[in-house]
Design a protein around this motif. Structure first.
Motif, PDB file in Angstrom:
ATOM      1  N   ASP A   1      92.562  -1.152  -6.681  1.00 28.91           N
ATOM      2  CA  ASP A   1      91.238  -1.405  -7.294  1.00 28.91           C
ATOM      3  C   ASP A   1      91.041  -2.907  -7.512  1.00 28.91           C
ATOM      4  N   ILE A   2      89.853  -3.198  -8.051  1.00 28.54           N
ATOM      5  CA  ILE A   2      89.483  -4.594  -8.339  1.00 28.54           C
ATOM      6  C   ILE A   2      89.103  -4.694  -9.823  1.00 28.54           C
TER       7      ILE A   2
ATOM      8  N   TYR B   1      83.297   0.049  -4.755  1.00 29.73           N
ATOM      9  CA  TYR B   1      82.462  -0.511  -5.830  1.00 29.73           C
ATOM     10  C   TYR B   1      81.966   0.539  -6.821  1.00 29.73           C
ATOM     11  N   ASN B   2      82.769   1.552  -6.999  1.00 34.02           N
ATOM     12  CA  ASN B   2      82.483   2.533  -8.049  1.00 34.02           C
ATOM     13  C   ASN B   2      83.270   2.144  -9.298  1.00 34.02           C
ATOM     14  N   VAL B   3      82.629   2.284 -10.449  1.00 33.47           N
ATOM     15  CA  VAL B   3      83.269   1.921 -11.724  1.00 33.47           C
ATOM     16  C   VAL B   3      84.284   2.992 -12.077  1.00 33.47           C
ATOM     17  N   LYS B   4      85.511   2.550 -12.342  1.00 35.15           N
ATOM     18  CA  LYS B   4      86.561   3.476 -12.755  1.00 35.15           C
ATOM     19  C   LYS B   4      86.654   3.487 -14.292  1.00 35.15           C
ATOM     20  N   TYR B   5      86.714   2.319 -14.904  1.00 33.31           N
ATOM     21  CA  TYR B   5      86.754   2.219 -16.371  1.00 33.31           C
ATOM     22  C   TYR B   5      86.511   0.747 -16.760  1.00 33.31           C
TER      23      TYR B   5
ATOM     24  N   PHE C   1      86.891  -1.542 -10.618  1.00 35.54           N
ATOM     25  CA  PHE C   1      86.143  -0.863  -9.565  1.00 35.54           C
ATOM     26  C   PHE C   1      87.122  -0.454  -8.451  1.00 35.54           C
ATOM     27  N   ASP C   2      86.783   0.664  -7.777  1.00 35.32           N
ATOM     28  CA  ASP C   2      87.540   0.965  -6.548  1.00 35.32           C
ATOM     29  C   ASP C   2      86.952   0.122  -5.433  1.00 35.32           C
TER      30      ASP C   2
ATOM     31  N   SER D   1      78.751 -17.725 -18.844  1.00 32.88           N
ATOM     32  CA  SER D   1      79.818 -16.764 -18.546  1.00 32.88           C
ATOM     33  C   SER D   1      80.301 -16.891 -17.101  1.00 32.88           C
ATOM     34  N   ILE D   2      81.553 -16.558 -16.895  1.00 30.96           N
ATOM     35  CA  ILE D   2      82.154 -16.529 -15.556  1.00 30.96           C
ATOM     36  C   ILE D   2      82.726 -15.129 -15.308  1.00 30.96           C
ATOM     37  N   TYR D   3      82.437 -14.614 -14.099  1.00 27.87           N
ATOM     38  CA  TYR D   3      83.000 -13.323 -13.684  1.00 27.87           C
ATOM     39  C   TYR D   3      84.240 -13.626 -12.814  1.00 27.87           C
ATOM     40  N   PHE D   4      85.406 -13.297 -13.350  1.00 27.91           N
ATOM     41  CA  PHE D   4      86.696 -13.597 -12.698  1.00 27.91           C
ATOM     42  C   PHE D   4      87.247 -12.309 -12.082  1.00 27.91           C
ATOM     43  N   SER D   5      87.488 -12.329 -10.769  1.00 34.20           N
ATOM     44  CA  SER D   5      87.943 -11.100 -10.087  1.00 34.20           C
ATOM     45  C   SER D   5      89.441 -11.152  -9.779  1.00 34.20           C
TER      46      SER D   5
END
Length: 453
Positions: free
Chosen positions: A124-125, A84-88, A80-81, A114-118
């Motif tokens: 970007d993120i 918070y827009n999806v880039k790919y 995401f940028d 599940s775990i969301y790891f940033s």
């Protein structure tokens, strides 16, 4: 070698030991198998993705573009940028939305398994989604279905249940075999076989039971043999006594009859007649002793098939001969009959005449004796009744006992043997004897024999 015994308590302790040992071995095997699957790459452990991401975090920060090849096996990601827009990435729309909410602080990084790891990069993120439970590494597969925890749990429960079942089944089967040994002994005793071979038990408690039963068998055998010896000795003594009494009694009877013929004096003649009457009584007592022996020892049964009509005619003639000189009212009824019966004619003739004799002995004044022969419900039936007679409760309860008499007077002239001989004789021919009071025919004794098809 001695017979080695084990107690049931030791068997149960051994069962518990095997159960604990089996569970321990199963746990060790599960750990070993899990490590083998991890080492060959078939199983992805629970902390695998987290460890790889931490190790490759610096590399992921410097990459211009992140691909699935840069991430641990089985992970999904989205870039995401900072708006918070999806880039790919390869996460679906719902997963992307959850990742955005997590980045904004509205959701937890943990969602189910599940775990969301940033990873905060310069422009970007990157958010990586990975599973926190172990699973099998199979491409394009459903991780839930291939969840190693579920699969291993099901397998462990199945193997453990099978192991416990086999342990219990083995223990119960062993006890069942020991119970069968006791049951076989009981069946042999029930069949009156006291000389059987028996199997010893390997279990102390069962062996004690078997030993007690065998000791009881030996005691019973000794008692029976002693009883048989006493009985045989009694029969021999009765036979000898009858023989010893009969010879001098015959001489006394003959001399008394001669004295009656030659002595015309009324006074002396009366005393001689009384003596002769007493001699007749003694002869009846001797006959009674013979009946007793025969009632207790019906050993040789000479059965043969005979037509019911022919048998009835023979018995009718014997009864008519028996009552020919008696001043009594006697009626013989012969109904419809067919077929054949299997019996020992001599035994059955004596049995029926014995009943007739009892009916005559116990008849009341103006009594009528009725003898009926007929077929009833597939049975050949012979019934003998005193129409004005009636059995009381005591008679019906004790009529089959040897030497039973309903007359308790000390001066009774009848010491009959009841129906003891009749019962044994009829039963030896597979028949039955019933004694009862009938409204129409009075006191009745009924013999029933099976008809041959």
């Amino acid at each position: 070698m001695g017979h080695k015994l084990i107690s049931m308590k030791k068997q149960l302790l051994l069962f518990l030991f095997k159960l604990i040992l089996g569970i321990s071995v199963l746990g060790i095997l599960w750990i070993v198998l899990t490590n083998i699957l991890i080492n060959i790459g078939v199983l992805i452990p629970a902390n695998y993705s987290e460890a790889v991401l931490e190790q490759n975090k610096v590399k992921l920060l410097s990459l211009d573009e992140i691909t699935g090849a840069d991430l641990p096996t089985g992970c999904k990601f989205a870039v995401f940028d900072y708006k918070y827009n999806v880039k790919y990435g390869n996460m679906d729309e719902s997963e992307n939305q959850y990742a955005i909410n997590m980045l904004k602080g509205n959701e937890s990084s943990l969602l189910g398994n599940s775990i969301y790891f940033s990873i905060l990069r310069e422009n970007d993120i990157c958010v990586v989604k990975y599973n926190v439970k172990a699973y099998l590494s199979i491409p394009n597969s459903n991780e839930e279905i291939l969840n190693y925890d579920y699969i291993s749990c099901i397998c462990l429960v199945g193997v453990l249940a099978s192991y416990i079942y086999n342990l219990v089944h083995s223990l119960v089967r062993g006890w069942k075999l020991e119970f069968q040994k006791i049951e076989e002994i009981a069946l042999e005793i029930e069949k009156n076989n006291l000389d059987f071979e028996y199997k010893k038990s390997n279990i102390r408690e069962f062996q004690h039971i078997i030993k007690s039963i065998i000791n009881m068998r030996e005691a019973l055998k000794e008692t029976l043999y002693m009883s048989w010896e006493i009985e045989n000795e009694k029969v021999e003594q009765i036979g000898a006594l009858v023989h010893d009494i009969k010879i001098p009694l015959t001489i006394i009877k003959g001399n008394t009859e001669l004295m009656i013929d030659y002595n015309k004096d009324l006074y002396n003649s009366t005393h001689l007649h009384n003596s002769l009457e007493a001699i007749h009584k003694i002869e009846n007592y001797i006959l009674l002793l013979l009946h007793y022996v025969k009632a207790e020892h019906i050993d040789e049964i000479n059965t043969r098939e005979i037509e019911t009509a022919h048998f009835t005619e023979l018995i009718r003639k014997e009864i008519e001969k028996y009552i020919m000189d008696l001043d009594i009212e006697f009626q013989i009824n012969i109904g419809y009959m067919r077929g054949r019966i299997s019996l020992d004619y001599f035994l059955m003739e004596r049995a029926i005449l014995n009943i007739v004799d009892n009916a005559i002995q116990y008849r009341t004044e103006n009594d009528k004796i009725v003898c009926c022969f007929e077929e009833d419900k597939g049975k050949y039936v012979c019934s003998i009744s005193n129409q004005f007679g009636k059995f009381d409760k005591e008679v019906m309860q004790n009529a089959n006992k040897l030497f039973y008499t309903s007359d308790k007077s000390r001066n009774s002239l009848h010491y009959g043997i009841g129906l003891a001989y009749v019962k044994k004789a009829v039963h030896s021919c597979n028949g039955t004897v019933d004694i009862y009071n009938c409204k129409k025919n009075g006191a009745t004794v009924k013999i029933q024999l099976p008809l041959l098809v």
